[in-house]
Write an enzyme that holds these catalytic residues in place. Structure first.
Site, PDB file in Angstrom:
ATOM      1  N   HIS A 269      -0.724   7.854  12.176  1.00 36.39           N
ATOM      2  CA  HIS A 269      -2.045   7.472  11.673  1.00 36.39           C
ATOM      3  C   HIS A 269      -2.894   6.789  12.739  1.00 36.39           C
ATOM      4  O   HIS A 269      -4.116   6.915  12.746  1.00 36.39           O
ATOM      5  CB  HIS A 269      -1.910   6.510  10.487  1.00 36.39           C
ATOM      6  CG  HIS A 269      -1.701   7.191   9.178  1.00 36.39           C
ATOM      7  ND1 HIS A 269      -0.539   7.819   8.851  1.00 36.39           N
ATOM      8  CD2 HIS A 269      -2.520   7.346   8.112  1.00 36.39           C
ATOM      9  CE1 HIS A 269      -0.653   8.325   7.637  1.00 36.39           C
ATOM     10  NE2 HIS A 269      -1.844   8.064   7.164  1.00 36.39           N
TER      11      HIS A 269
ATOM     12  N   ASP B 276       1.351   3.373   3.165  1.00 38.80           N
ATOM     13  CA  ASP B 276       0.421   4.331   2.559  1.00 38.80           C
ATOM     14  C   ASP B 276       1.205   5.602   2.174  1.00 38.80           C
ATOM     15  O   ASP B 276       0.658   6.705   2.198  1.00 38.80           O
ATOM     16  CB  ASP B 276      -0.731   4.669   3.521  1.00 38.80           C
ATOM     17  CG  ASP B 276      -1.965   5.213   2.807  1.00 38.80           C
ATOM     18  OD1 ASP B 276      -1.966   5.270   1.559  1.00 38.80           O
ATOM     19  OD2 ASP B 276      -2.922   5.600   3.496  1.00 38.80           O
TER      20      ASP B 276
ATOM     21  N   HIS C 267       0.861  -1.188   0.000  1.00 42.20           N
ATOM     22  CA  HIS C 267       0.000   0.000   0.000  1.00 42.20           C
ATOM     23  C   HIS C 267       0.890   1.230   0.000  1.00 42.20           C
ATOM     24  O   HIS C 267       1.283   1.738   1.054  1.00 42.20           O
ATOM     25  CB  HIS C 267      -0.935  -0.014   1.212  1.00 42.20           C
ATOM     26  CG  HIS C 267      -2.016   1.011   1.143  1.00 42.20           C
ATOM     27  ND1 HIS C 267      -3.205   0.904   1.808  1.00 42.20           N
ATOM     28  CD2 HIS C 267      -2.088   2.180   0.459  1.00 42.20           C
ATOM     29  CE1 HIS C 267      -3.957   1.953   1.547  1.00 42.20           C
ATOM     30  NE2 HIS C 267      -3.288   2.762   0.740  1.00 42.20           N
TER      31      HIS C 267
HETATM   32 ZN   LIG Z   1      -3.781   4.678   0.353  1.00 42.92          ZN
END
Ligand SMILES: [Zn+2]
Length: 384
Positions: free
Chosen positions: A251, A274, A60
């Site tokens: 996060h 991410d 990701h």
């Molecule tokens: Zn993402």
């Protein structure tokens, strides 16, 4: 590529615990692991004092080093693939989506020829994040990019990607989402629950329809309520599902990560970054999906405070995971390499140090800083 590469005197992060051994690579594969290996024409790397593990895999990631994946430009991906090994990354899924269906088809058609063909880190395929997600939980994606689940539309994307979409993030509570989950599985990809407002019951219906992975658990999903646990509680209790955890400490709170890890354990945890294109850079502002974002405290956020992605690279998430979860280095490799290889459909050749596996290796010093990275037998980064 040197025909033979011999990594001597390192300590392997073997699943059963640290193991003193040499690793011999030949034409991009590991051909032998053992003590005192000899190969007269090998390029020799002295790994004395270094930990040797399987290269890190990010399923990701949206970019890094200034290179963004929301593009039809192959060069951006090639540049990222050459840059990523400095972070210990040896392969990844390109996580992307277009502005609309046509753009998404264009992106996959343009980038599919890169799968398995980049210099440096290897593109293992794609992670389609959206558009079949809940507008209530759109996160960093602009609501106008989102679409109700339409099986045929997904199949167009997968055809454009030449079958290389490996993961699809979707919300199981949307109309026809369960049909979509079945179609995703049949197409060879993994349906992943994410950007969702599902109740426990809706999430369970998704798991029953083939969802077996969860995209960044906690982020962009309905939070836990003690009377309605929502997607988070359903995911934690679903033994058949792996869950992504963004381990940048920004996060998700550290204690929340620790609580999740106690339930998931090493077998169900998949560490992801991410990462945005701003990852690993000093730039303090940039753009994401057409909107300005500012980087501070290890995260990138829009003006309204919405976190759009992490900017700490995967090696930092790796070190964080060891610290947050109190796990040994071999377990960190499991959740940052072995498990991600399964999501990417590459477990037969990546994510483990074994004879016959791809020669994707990372060498780390005593502080688990990346010193050298080998991608398919090539030295892709040398920071010694
Ligand atoms: Zn993402």
């Amino acid at each position: 590529m040197p025909r033979h590469l011999l990594i001597q005197n390192g300590v392997l992060a073997a699943p059963a615990g640290p193991l003193r051994a040499d690793v011999l690579c030949h034409e991009g594969r590991i051909v032998a692991i053992g003590r005192d290996l000899l190969e007269p024409d090998a390029v020799v790397i002295d790994a004395t004092g270094l930990t040797v593990g399987p290269g890190l895999i990010d399923v990701h990631v949206h970019g890094g080093g200034g290179h963004a994946f929301f593009t039809q430009d192959q060069e951006r991906i090639r540049d990222y693939a050459r840059w990523a090994p400095r972070n210990g990354v040896t392969s990844f899924l390109v996580s992307t989506i277009g502005r609309d269906a046509e753009d998404t088809v264009g992106i996959f058609a343009a980038l599919a020829p890169l799968v398995g063909k980049t210099e440096g880190a290897e593109v293992l395929g794609f992670h389609l994040e959206g558009p079949f997600i809940n507008p209530e939980r759109h996160g960093a994606f602009h609501p106008r990019m989102l679409r109700p689940p339409v099986r045929e539309e997904y199949l167009r994307f997968q055809a454009a990607a030449n079958g290389h979409i490996r993961q699809v993030t979707m919300a199981p509570e949307l109309p026809l989402a369960l049909d979509l989950a079945v179609a995703i599985s049949s197409s060879g990809a993994i349906p992943a629950m994410g950007h969702t407002d599902a109740t426990v019951a809706q999430a369970r219906a998704g798991f029953d329809s083939g969802i077996r992975h969860v995209t960044h658990l906690f982020n962009a999903m309905r939070p836990i309520h003690h009377r309605e646990g929502g997607p988070i509680v359903a995911a934690l209790l679903q033994d058949s599902a792996t869950c992504e955890l963004i381990c940048d400490g920004a996060h998700v709170g550290v204690e929340t990560l620790q609580m999740a890890y106690r339930t998931l354990g090493a077998s169900r945890t998949v560490v992801v970054t991410d990462n945005l294109h701003l990852a690993g850079m000093d730039a303090l502002t940039g753009r994401f999906a057409g909107e300005e974002v500012t980087v501070s405290g290890g995260k990138a956020a829009k003006a309204d405070g919405t976190i759009v992605g992490s900017v700490e690279t995967l090696d930092q998430h790796f070190r964080n995971a060891m610290q947050f979860f109190g796990i040994p280095v071999e377990t960190a490799f499991r959740i940052c390499s072995t498990n991600p290889a399964q999501i990417a459909g590459a477990a037969n050749r990546k994510g483990r140090l074994d004879r016959g596996m791809d020669a994707d290796l990372v060498l780390m010093d005593g502080d688990f800083r990346v010193k050298l990275t080998v991608c398919r037998g090539n030295i892709a980064y040398d920071g010694r």
